[in-house]
Design an enzyme around this catalytic site. Structure first.
Site, mmCIF file in Angstrom:
data_model
loop_
_atom_site.group_PDB
_atom_site.id
_atom_site.type_symbol
_atom_site.label_atom_id
_atom_site.label_comp_id
_atom_site.label_asym_id
_atom_site.label_seq_id
_atom_site.Cartn_x
_atom_site.Cartn_y
_atom_site.Cartn_z
ATOM 1 N N SER A 15 1.743 -1.898 1.263
ATOM 2 C CA SER A 15 1.954 -2.577 0.389
ATOM 3 C C SER A 15 2.689 -2.647 -0.352
ATOM 4 O O SER A 15 3.296 -3.621 -1.062
ATOM 5 C CB SER A 15 0.258 -2.975 0.476
ATOM 6 O OG SER A 15 0.044 -2.483 -0.659
ATOM 7 N N ALA A 82 5.666 3.007 -1.030
ATOM 8 C CA ALA A 82 4.470 3.495 -0.866
ATOM 9 C C ALA A 82 3.624 2.862 -1.500
ATOM 10 O O ALA A 82 3.703 1.332 -2.051
ATOM 11 C CB ALA A 82 4.365 4.843 -2.117
ATOM 12 N N ASP A 83 2.051 2.790 -1.093
ATOM 13 C CA ASP A 83 0.715 2.510 -1.380
ATOM 14 C C ASP A 83 -0.168 3.698 -1.771
ATOM 15 O O ASP A 83 -0.304 4.735 -0.586
ATOM 16 C CB ASP A 83 1.007 1.025 -0.377
ATOM 17 C CG ASP A 83 -0.652 1.204 -1.125
ATOM 18 O OD1 ASP A 83 -1.523 0.099 -0.430
ATOM 19 O OD2 ASP A 83 -1.232 0.362 -2.599
ATOM 20 N N THR A 84 -1.457 3.911 -2.537
ATOM 21 C CA THR A 84 -1.799 4.740 -2.651
ATOM 22 C C THR A 84 -3.626 3.349 -2.365
ATOM 23 O O THR A 84 -3.535 2.700 -3.633
ATOM 24 C CB THR A 84 -2.086 5.450 -4.400
ATOM 25 O OG1 THR A 84 -0.662 5.646 -3.802
ATOM 26 C CG2 THR A 84 -2.611 6.340 -4.995
ATOM 27 N N GLY A 119 0.577 6.405 1.257
ATOM 28 C CA GLY A 119 1.548 6.206 2.276
ATOM 29 C C GLY A 119 2.573 5.665 1.629
ATOM 30 O O GLY A 119 2.536 5.011 0.730
#
Length: 208
Positions: A15, A82-84, A119
């Site tokens: 996201s 990237a998203d965490t 991701g």
């Protein structure tokens, strides 16, 4: 963003697009910017296995960014997304919506192990096409047992309010953590070592 669950088919979530570096002659250029593609995929219950790396809708967003930046005169060599997220007992913890929400999050994490998942999607420009490289990284974080006084004192700093899971390991929140298993930078929000491993063969091919 409230604590939320993702659809079981959303094993690969992305996201956020991260950074912009423009290149001159012979140098690489990359685009990174912030954007959200999470909300269409929220649902209950959560299938936690390999939660984060790239939902097709999020990848589509990243590809749109890459194509929008591409012109006949110039285009980025790659685009990074990237998203965490923080997960515990099948629940995904986003940023606290208010003080009570932050207190609840930190109380749930207190004295327990949780997972931080990131991701990453790397879009590589190859001629007229974009190649997609995806991976996810997971780090286990062991929280100390926190008293209500400690939790409230931490919330008073204001730090939890813009952090997924209500804490930041790289700042005052690091005092709440007894240990981790895995990549420290992944908990900060970007698995640097794994990303470099993925980037090396891309660069070798570019410059071969």
């Amino acid at each position: 963003m409230e604590s939320c669950n993702l659809k079981p088919d959303a094993k690969k979530e992305l996201s956020q697009v991260i950074a912009l570096v423009k290149a001159n002659k012979g140098k690489l250029s990359a685009y990174v910017n912030q954007s959200s593609a999470v909300s269409p995929f929220l649902q209950s219950p959560l299938s936690i296995a390999e939660l984060v790396v790239t939902i097709p809708g999020a990848n589509c967003l990243l590809l749109q960014v890459a194509k929008r930046l591409s012109t006949p005169q110039s285009s980025p060599d790659f685009v990074i997304g990237a998203d965490t997220c923080v997960t515990l007992d099948g629940t995904v913890y986003g940023k606290p919506k208010d003080r009570d929400h932050a207190f609840s999050m930190l109380s749930n994490l207190s004295g327990r192990n949780h997972e931080v998942l990131t991701g990453v999607c790397l879009m590589v420009h190859k001629g007229q096409e974009w190649q997609e490289i995806n991976f996810s990284e997971t780090t286990t974080v062991n929280f100390a047992t926190l008293s209500p006084q400690v939790i409230n004192a931490y919330i008073d700093t204001g730090e939890p309010m813009d952090k997924a899971g209500g804490y930041g390991i790289q700042a005052l929140g690091g005092m709440l953590i007894e240990g981790i298993q895995g990549d420290y930078y992944n908990v900060m929000g970007f698995p640097l070592h794994r990303f470099c491993q993925s980037l090396v063969p891309v660069l070798e091919e570019m410059f071969s």
